[in-house]
Design a protein around this motif. Structure first.
Motif, short mmCIF file in Angstrom:
data_model
loop_
_atom_site.label_atom_id
_atom_site.label_comp_id
_atom_site.label_asym_id
_atom_site.label_seq_id
_atom_site.Cartn_x
_atom_site.Cartn_y
_atom_site.Cartn_z
N TRP A 133 0.84 -1.27 0.07
CA TRP A 133 -0.12 0.16 0.03
C TRP A 133 0.87 1.31 0.06
CZ3 TRP A 133 -4.63 1.24 -1.19
CH2 TRP A 133 -5.67 0.49 -1.19
N HIS A 134 2.09 1.37 0.77
CA HIS A 134 3.00 2.24 0.79
C HIS A 134 3.48 2.63 -0.82
CE1 HIS A 134 5.82 5.18 2.18
NE2 HIS A 134 6.85 4.81 1.56
N GLU A 135 3.62 1.72 -1.38
CA GLU A 135 4.04 1.89 -2.68
C GLU A 135 3.08 2.33 -3.71
OE1 GLU A 135 5.43 -1.87 -3.78
OE2 GLU A 135 7.29 -1.98 -2.72
N ARG A 136 1.85 2.17 -3.55
CA ARG A 136 0.71 2.36 -4.27
C ARG A 136 0.17 3.95 -3.86
NH1 ARG A 136 -3.57 -1.93 -5.50
NH2 ARG A 136 -1.52 -2.56 -6.42
N GLU A 137 0.42 4.21 -2.47
CA GLU A 137 -0.08 5.58 -2.33
C GLU A 137 1.17 6.70 -2.52
OE1 GLU A 137 -2.34 4.55 1.91
OE2 GLU A 137 -0.05 4.87 1.86
N LEU A 138 2.49 6.06 -2.63
CA LEU A 138 3.52 6.83 -3.33
C LEU A 138 3.20 7.51 -4.68
CD1 LEU A 138 6.90 5.50 -1.89
CD2 LEU A 138 5.84 7.78 -1.27
N GLN A 139 2.70 6.35 -5.61
CA GLN A 139 2.31 6.82 -6.97
C GLN A 139 1.09 7.75 -7.09
OE1 GLN A 139 2.35 3.34 -9.56
NE2 GLN A 139 3.26 2.11 -7.91
N LEU A 140 0.04 7.43 -5.87
CA LEU A 140 -1.06 8.27 -5.78
C LEU A 140 -0.69 9.76 -5.88
CD1 LEU A 140 -3.59 5.99 -3.84
CD2 LEU A 140 -4.10 6.97 -6.15
N ASP A 141 0.28 10.12 -4.89
CA ASP A 141 0.55 11.61 -4.82
C ASP A 141 1.39 12.25 -6.24
OD1 ASP A 141 0.91 13.85 -3.64
OD2 ASP A 141 2.54 13.14 -2.41
N LEU A 142 0.47 12.38 -7.09
CA LEU A 142 1.02 12.73 -8.48
C LEU A 142 1.27 14.36 -8.21
CD1 LEU A 142 -1.34 10.95 -10.91
CD2 LEU A 142 0.98 10.26 -10.02
N PRO A 143 2.38 14.87 -8.88
CA PRO A 143 2.45 16.18 -9.06
C PRO A 143 1.69 16.98 -9.89
CG PRO A 143 4.28 14.95 -10.15
CD PRO A 143 3.30 13.90 -9.78
N ASP A 144 1.91 18.50 -9.87
CA ASP A 144 1.04 19.17 -10.59
C ASP A 144 2.12 19.39 -11.94
OD1 ASP A 144 -0.43 21.03 -12.16
OD2 ASP A 144 0.08 22.81 -10.70
N PHE A 145 1.80 18.69 -12.91
CA PHE A 145 2.37 18.62 -14.18
C PHE A 145 2.24 19.90 -15.04
CE2 PHE A 145 2.64 14.14 -13.19
CZ PHE A 145 4.25 13.85 -13.47
N THR A 146 1.33 20.78 -14.40
CA THR A 146 1.12 21.96 -15.39
C THR A 146 2.20 22.87 -14.89
OG1 THR A 146 -0.37 22.96 -13.75
CG2 THR A 146 -1.42 21.55 -15.52
N ASN A 147 2.79 22.71 -13.74
CA ASN A 147 3.92 23.57 -13.30
C ASN A 147 5.27 23.19 -13.94
OD1 ASN A 147 6.22 24.64 -11.61
ND2 ASN A 147 4.92 25.17 -10.10
N PRO A 148 5.87 23.67 -14.73
CA PRO A 148 7.30 22.97 -15.16
C PRO A 148 8.33 22.61 -14.26
CG PRO A 148 6.66 24.83 -16.45
CD PRO A 148 5.71 24.92 -15.28
N ALA A 149 8.47 23.63 -13.20
CA ALA A 149 9.51 23.44 -12.18
C ALA A 149 9.07 22.05 -11.41
CB ALA A 149 9.73 24.40 -11.21
N THR A 150 7.73 21.98 -11.02
CA THR A 150 7.34 20.79 -10.26
C THR A 150 7.56 19.37 -10.93
OG1 THR A 150 5.83 22.15 -8.86
CG2 THR A 150 5.39 19.53 -9.07
N ALA A 151 7.09 19.62 -12.22
CA ALA A 151 7.25 18.66 -13.19
C ALA A 151 8.74 17.88 -13.42
CB ALA A 151 6.60 18.73 -14.55
N ALA A 152 9.56 18.79 -13.41
CA ALA A 152 10.87 18.48 -13.73
C ALA A 152 11.46 17.84 -12.47
CB ALA A 152 11.85 19.82 -13.82
N ARG A 153 11.05 18.27 -11.25
CA ARG A 153 11.58 17.69 -10.23
C ARG A 153 10.97 16.21 -9.98
NH1 ARG A 153 10.87 22.68 -7.57
NH2 ARG A 153 8.68 22.32 -7.12
N ALA A 154 9.56 15.86 -10.28
CA ALA A 154 9.06 14.60 -10.60
C ALA A 154 9.79 14.01 -11.32
CB ALA A 154 7.42 14.97 -10.65
N TRP A 155 10.15 14.14 -12.54
CA TRP A 155 10.73 13.31 -13.47
C TRP A 155 12.30 12.74 -13.00
CZ3 TRP A 155 7.68 10.79 -16.24
CH2 TRP A 155 6.70 11.13 -16.92
N ALA A 156 12.88 13.85 -12.25
CA ALA A 156 14.27 13.78 -11.69
C ALA A 156 14.13 12.22 -10.69
CB ALA A 156 14.68 14.97 -11.14
N LEU A 157 12.89 12.75 -9.79
CA LEU A 157 13.00 11.74 -8.68
C LEU A 157 12.58 10.39 -9.29
CD1 LEU A 157 10.75 13.74 -6.11
CD2 LEU A 157 13.14 12.94 -5.82
#
Length: 235
Positions: A91-115
């Motif tokens: 469930w922990h793995e599943r919940e981590l995937q549920l916490d999706l970033p705001d991909f409309t924000n370029p900076a947030t999206a870049a950090r998400a892809w880096a992680l």
């Protein structure tokens, strides 16, 4: 490394866990899991209305149940409490995937892809570290006999003390007069056989042996733990 977005599933799909997945997780029949879920529904023990979903298997249509986190934990606690921690990890793995970033924000999206990139690198390194253990499964295909505790340690290439602690912590086995014995539910599931005999001075003894089904089941649990908690002694 190319990172795909295939892991970003819909929230509705990921916020539940199927009865089939629970059955596979603990190594029991889907029918047994469904029966317990229905009994909990009848006893009004579930927090949400039971949702039934159709799925296809070998050209036939069957049904599975979708459960939220609390209800899935309730089911595992009733059937096989030793797997509660395993389910929590799932469930922990599943919940981590549920916490999706705001991909409309370029900076947030870049950090998400880096992680995501770093996460996949860690997983790849773990797979490489576990590659030698895959030889066990290839070898075991050729084996068709029950095995004792020490044989299992040699097959898994793990120290006896470490493997003994693993079996005790997972409530797979327990100590009886200094001897490791399997819990009853694992005997009934066909993972162990008890061999009885008479030793010197007419001493009666019982020896627990892993069946072919039990060896595969325990080995998969051991491999899963090695992925989550790599240990130098077992590498």
């Amino acid at each position: 490394m190319m990172i795909s977005a295939v892991g970003f599933e819909t929230v509705d799909q990921m916020a539940s866990m199927s009865s089939r997945e629970l059955a596979e997780l603990i190594g029991t029949s889907h029918g047994e899991v469904k029966r317990l879920i229905k009994s909990q529904e009848t006893a009004q023990g579930l927090t949400q209305t039971l949702r039934t979903v159709d799925y296809q298997h070998q050209g036939e249509t069957y049904q599975e149940y979708q459960l939220n986190k609390r209800d899935s934990l309730l089911v595992i606690a009733r059937i096989s409490p030793a797997f509660t921690s395993v389910l929590l990890d799932r469930w922990h793995e599943r919940e981590l995937q549920l916490d999706l970033p705001d991909f409309t924000n370029p900076a947030t999206a870049a950090r998400a892809w880096a992680l995501e990139y770093e996460r996949r690198q860690v997983l790849e390194r773990r797979v490489e570290r576990l590659a030698p253990k895959a030889e066990f499964f290839d070898h075991y295909v050729l084996v068709n006999e029950t095995m004792g505790f020490r044989q299992m340690c040699k097959l898994l290439k793990v120290k006896e003390g470490e493997f003994r602690q693993f079996l005790l912590e997972r409530q797979i086995m327990y100590r009886l007069a200094g001897v490791l014995m399997p819990h009853r539910q694992h005997i009934e599931a066909g993972r162990f056989e008890l061999h009885k005999g008479t030793g010197a001075n007419r001493y009666n003894f019982s020896q627990a042996r892993f069946t072919t089904k039990g060896v595969t089941w325990v080995a998969e649990l051991w491999a899963a733990q090695m992925i989550r908690e790599p240990r130098g002694a077992a590498a």
